[in-house]
Design a protein around this motif. Structure first.
Motif, PDB file in Angstrom:
ATOM      1  N   ASP A 189       9.981  -0.113   3.530  1.00 41.87           N
ATOM      2  CA  ASP A 189       8.319  -0.686   3.730  1.00 41.87           C
ATOM      3  C   ASP A 189       7.081  -0.404   2.665  1.00 41.87           C
ATOM      4  N   GLY A 190       7.324   1.210   2.912  1.00 47.00           N
ATOM      5  CA  GLY A 190       6.605   2.502   1.689  1.00 47.00           C
ATOM      6  C   GLY A 190       5.998   2.085   0.353  1.00 47.00           C
TER       7      GLY A 190
ATOM      8  N   TRP B 256       7.053  -1.283  -0.456  1.00 48.31           N
ATOM      9  CA  TRP B 256       6.474  -2.832  -0.469  1.00 48.31           C
ATOM     10  C   TRP B 256       4.838  -2.284  -0.212  1.00 48.31           C
ATOM     11  N   ARG B 257       4.568  -1.601  -0.005  1.00 54.21           N
ATOM     12  CA  ARG B 257       3.401  -1.207   1.132  1.00 54.21           C
ATOM     13  C   ARG B 257       2.402  -0.622  -0.587  1.00 54.21           C
TER      14      ARG B 257
ATOM     15  N   ASN C   5       2.155  -3.908  -2.643  1.00 51.84           N
ATOM     16  CA  ASN C   5       0.744  -4.647  -2.206  1.00 51.84           C
ATOM     17  C   ASN C   5      -0.550  -3.470  -2.810  1.00 51.84           C
ATOM     18  N   TYR C   6      -1.151  -2.675  -2.418  1.00 61.52           N
ATOM     19  CA  TYR C   6      -1.646  -2.500  -2.794  1.00 61.52           C
ATOM     20  C   TYR C   6      -2.287  -1.973  -3.620  1.00 61.52           C
TER      21      TYR C   6
ATOM     22  N   PRO D 103       2.321 -10.419  -2.571  1.00 61.74           N
ATOM     23  CA  PRO D 103       3.584 -10.111  -1.691  1.00 61.74           C
ATOM     24  C   PRO D 103       5.065 -10.349  -1.230  1.00 61.74           C
TER      25      PRO D 103
END
Length: 70
Positions: A8-9, A11-12, A15-16, A51
């Motif tokens: 999750d980290g 992926w975030r 995306n950022y 995403p």
């Protein structure tokens, strides 16, 4: 660290970075207050697919890491 939280980290973070590449001319890490001149006058790129592509890249990276480490 739990692998789900790690994925999750990643992926975030991806995306950022993608949002910064699509929308910003400068100051991508927001080290100073965001100003109008930092933003592109015309967006080049498409947020809609980003995403999903990042999601695939993160999970493929996880599978490849698992396969190579055995």
């Amino acid at each position: 660290m739990d692998s789900t939280r790690l994925i999750d980290g990643w992926w975030r973070a991806a995306n950022y970075l993608s949002v910064g590449q699509i929308n910003l001319l400068g100051n991508p890490l927001l080290r100073e207050l965001l100003r109008r001149e930092h933003i592109k006058p015309r967006l080049l790129g498409h947020w809609g697919t980003t995403p999903g592509l990042n999601f695939i890249y993160v999970h493929l990276n996880r599978v490849l890491d698992w396969k190579w480490r055995g």
